[in-house]
Design an enzyme around this catalytic site. Structure first.
Site, PDB file in Angstrom:
ATOM      1  N   LYS A  52      -0.462 -10.359   4.762  1.00  0.00           N
ATOM      2  CA  LYS A  52       0.219  -9.823   3.711  1.00  0.00           C
ATOM      3  C   LYS A  52       1.080 -10.272   3.034  1.00  0.00           C
ATOM      4  CE  LYS A  52      -1.298  -4.971   5.071  1.00  0.00           C
ATOM      5  NZ  LYS A  52      -0.948  -4.088   5.567  1.00  0.00           N
ATOM      6  N   GLN A  96       4.146  -0.711   8.076  1.00  0.00           N
ATOM      7  CA  GLN A  96       2.738  -1.005   8.882  1.00  0.00           C
ATOM      8  C   GLN A  96       2.318   0.088   9.981  1.00  0.00           C
ATOM      9  OE1 GLN A  96       0.462  -3.287   7.962  1.00  0.00           O
ATOM     10  NE2 GLN A  96      -0.860  -2.388   9.377  1.00  0.00           N
ATOM     11  N   ASP A 119       1.488   1.425  -0.759  1.00  0.00           N
ATOM     12  CA  ASP A 119       0.068   1.686  -0.177  1.00  0.00           C
ATOM     13  C   ASP A 119      -0.502   3.021  -0.463  1.00  0.00           C
ATOM     14  OD1 ASP A 119      -0.312  -0.081   1.936  1.00  0.00           O
ATOM     15  OD2 ASP A 119       1.010   0.855   3.640  1.00  0.00           O
TER      16      ASP A 119
END
Ligand code: NAP
Length: 293
Positions: A52, A96, A119
């Site tokens: 990412k 994460q 997200d």
């Protein structure tokens, strides 16, 4: 049968983003900046986050990787989230998952300012998605919508069977496919572990989206001729012939199912590559204040 090439589609999206960032820079605007919080040293998570951050560099974004050991306290994490919420520099950030067991993941996710929740996991953004308001869509379902759109696959009035009801893939996917939009306007059935006679549903599907994580779940007899099959499943299965000792397998028995399909995603190289592109797209939206004016 047409193979839905996630890698190529992801590259095209990233090129579009890079062109927009170059334009922003030329106009003296704020360069989008993504931050990522990573806890621990789990191989999979380290790879995902590293990819990412690398993708940010490739499109010209700024990025910050914040790492903690497994023993980080919930308070430390929440303090960092507060700092990122208030940062002028950081437009969007992610934590994460999974987090270590001593940390309440839901509490952590809910501490993120919805305006920076790229997200799309914060309940406010989930609610906005359900209500059809502008929001940050979760990356995997958003990537699947991009695949359907860019390959101009008709969805209007089609029978769409989504298998799996997780908060990050199956549930949002089922909601998005039922929206009065394109891609969407489908008649959606959401199947899960308690579904009785899964083949009965898949056999009637024009579009099957499988997000389970069980290799070989979808076999040729479960799929009708001409169906569109999107395989989200990615399970590591041991393979001594590979350097890594494993390979990735989807939910779909690709070799037998593919000849019956009009379109199908491979695993790997289908849905997977799109998730990073969609995270970048959300970060660009956050930087441009497109979701929350
Ligand atoms: P998850 O949270 O484990 O959810 C799996 C879902 O499948 C659950 O709803 C479960 O039902 C259902 N299920 C389990 N066995 C089933 C069966 N035999 N028949 C029908 N439904 C069944 O997983 P997830 O996070 O959604 O991920 C699903 C898969 O996609 C995994 O392989 C994951 O690695 C992969 N994935 C890939 C990407 C990508 O970028 N390509 C992104 C995210 C996830 P219950 O609700 O009853 O437990």
């Amino acid at each position: 049968m047409i193979l839905l090439d996630g890698k190529k589609t992801s590259e095209a999206i990233q090129q579009e983003i890079a062109a927009e960032v170059a334009q922003i820079k030329e106009n003296g605007g704020k360069v989008p900046h993504l931050a990522a919080i990573l806890v621990g040293n789990d191989g999979g998570s380290v790879t995902y986050v590293t990819n990412k951050v690398l993708a940010c560099e490739k499109v010209g974004f700024g990025s910050t990787l914040i790492r903690y050991e497994d023993d980080v306290t919930e308070e430390e994490l929440l303090n960092k989230i507060q700092e990122l919420n208030e940062s002028e520099e950081v437009d969007g950030f992610i934590v994460q998952l999974p987090l270590p067991k001593h940390i309440d993941s839901q509490k952590v996710l809910e501490a993120i300012d919805p305006k920076k929740d790229v997200d799309g996991f914060h309940p406010v953004n989930v609610g906005r998605m359900v209500a059809g308001l502008s929001t940050f869509l979760p990356a995997t379902p958003a990537g699947i919508l991009q695949l359907l759109e860019r390959y101009e696959i008709p969805t209007d009035g089609k029978n769409c069977v989504v298998i799996g009801r997780s908060n990050i893939v199956g549930s949002p996917m089922s909601i998005l496919m039922a929206k009065a939009a394109y891609p969407g306007n489908a008649t959606v059935t959401l199947c899960h572990r308690n579904t009785i006679n899964l083949p009965h549903f898949t056999q009637q599907a024009d579009i099957i989206i499988s997000a389970v994580g069980r290799p070989g779940l979808i076999t040729a007899d479960m799929v009708k001729e001409g169906a569109v099959v999107i395989d989200v499943g990615t399970t590591r299965v041991s393979d001594a012939t590979r350097k890594a000792g494993y390979r990735l397998r989807g939910d779909v028995d690709f070799d037998s199912v593919a000849p019956k399909c009009s379109y199908i995603t491979p695993v790997p190289g289908g849905v997977g590559p799109l998730t990073i592109a969609m995270l970048l797209k959300n970060t660009l939206k956050a930087a441009k204040r497109e979701v929350y004016a």
